[in-house]
Write a protein that holds these residues in place. Sequence first.
Motif, short mmCIF file in Angstrom:
data_model
loop_
_atom_site.label_atom_id
_atom_site.label_comp_id
_atom_site.label_asym_id
_atom_site.label_seq_id
_atom_site.Cartn_x
_atom_site.Cartn_y
_atom_site.Cartn_z
N SER A 3 0.83 -1.20 0.00
CA SER A 3 0.00 0.00 0.00
C SER A 3 0.86 1.25 0.00
N VAL A 4 2.02 1.18 0.65
CA VAL A 4 2.92 2.35 0.63
C VAL A 4 3.41 2.58 -0.79
N ARG A 5 3.67 1.50 -1.43
CA ARG A 5 4.19 1.58 -2.79
C ARG A 5 3.19 2.34 -3.67
N GLU A 6 1.91 2.02 -3.52
CA GLU A 6 0.88 2.70 -4.31
C GLU A 6 0.86 4.18 -3.97
N ALA A 7 0.92 4.48 -2.65
CA ALA A 7 0.87 5.88 -2.22
C ALA A 7 2.08 6.64 -2.72
#
Lengths: 258, 319
Positions: A43-47
Amino acid sequence: MTTAMTTPVGRMAALARAEVTLLGRSRGTLFAAMFVPLLLPFSVREAAKGMDLAEAGLSLGTVVLPASIGFSLLYAVYATLVSVYTARREELVLKRLRTGELKDTEILAGAALPAVVTGLAQSLVLAVGCAVLLDVGAPEAPHLAVLGLLLGVVLCASLGAVTASFTRTVESAQVTTLPVVFLSMIFSGMFVPLEVLPDRVASVCELLPLTPVITLLRGGWTGDLSAYEAIGPVLTGLAWTVLGVLAVRRWFRWEPRH
Amino acid sequence: MNGNEHEHVIEVTDLRRVYGGGFEAVRGITFSVGRGEIFALLGTNGAGKTSTVELLEGLARPAGGRVRVLGHDPHAERAAVRHRTGVMLQEGGFPSELTVAETARMWGGCVSGAMPEAEALDLVGLGRRAGVRVKQLSGGERRRLDLALALLGKPEVLFLDEPTTGLDAEGRRDTWALVGELRDAGTTVLLTTHYLEEAENLADRLAILHEGRIAAAGTPAEVTAAQPSRITFELPQGYFVGDLPPLDDMGVREHEIDGRVVRLRTHELQRTATRLLVWADTAGVELRRLDVRPASLEEAFLGIAREAAGAAEKKEYAA
């Protein structure tokens, strides 16, 4: 007849062994400790993809990697230990242990050992994973990375003990851990690097407990953090650790409220 | 027995304990326990038994007074004492998801000079339950597990807080036998109980606690001897108390009349009983519902509770 006396290491090992068995039998805690930290990086990667990282001198990898280790510390160490300490206190295990030869710090440390080892192992897996998959490579300043990790482990363990002092039941631990978990995720440079925040906000965020850990980890990999720049985070981290230890000594409850 | 026969293993002087809310649970008690002695703290719930034992175990610091176990302060000098004591708390203290064997192994790793865990479990008859999780044990089995762990280190001093609560009659007798054997082997035992029978059977000496103070202390025989014996009977039709021989002469301390039932209290049971029976025989009457009861620990215990209740009532009237 001379009696073989137990040693602190032996006593803590006996306790840790029992805790490993218990961790294996508690599905909820096991899942939160083992898998949540491994899933969150996605999810961090997406953000992070939506941010202008290059301007701040960062890459996807140097954002995701420290954040992943941060998650591991928050879930595998901090949140797990809040549950463990609360459960053992409510079952009067802590009180019973205190009647024996174990010292108070040995009880807390022995019970924390499996969670700490899990956190460290996960951090290693995540670091290797990010290094390979996100092309981060080896840390430029490994000593800062190691320092950040150790500081993080000690800090999360003591914060876990403090939070457990204010947690009545294992169920309510899901709520009492939220402030530290969310504040750290949002304002300690995990989801959003401090570099992309306004300066005034960033300088407040720097004072949060987990910020120095993330800063040191990131600096460890980028090599951008000079020794002089590292002093601030190290001192902040140490200050929180000392505060944590003092808070445990002051507020830790060894038995349930009557 | 060695030369330390009269050594005081536990010494308690003017001990006080005050809880956070200001409640004074222990209000200045003094006693000592010699090596190889079984000492029982007896009392109703809330009398201060557990509060006292926890201070002896070193779990808390007293608000006042002094505790010495094996010559050391059990709270401040914990390391000097703990490997020589065994503790059984009033309640549980084991992770419910561990098995009996896993629990014993954990404790074994934390106890100096521990006997093999299986041996300790066998002592309390739990050997065959080794693979069972603690949460599946009955209340009595948990008590026995707790006892086994308290014994693991072959302690010189054993603290047992209500060791037989929740046990059935047979389990209780087994525990008594085991504790008796330990005492014979030289272990000093301090136990709390609210079973009078347990104190009477096991204790070499005892103290009855009431509202944080010692109301009576001594050997079971001494505590009992301080109490009057009791004779109860129904007055025959047409007779009144005044028809009996003079009560003073019979050695009666107190008497109560409840309808036709007369209750006499005496410290000279034989004299009182003889005079009464001789009188009845001479008068040619039958004393129905005759009950002659020597003083017992139960009487002593109830007497103390009654006195306290009376005192509380008086206080209320005065207020």
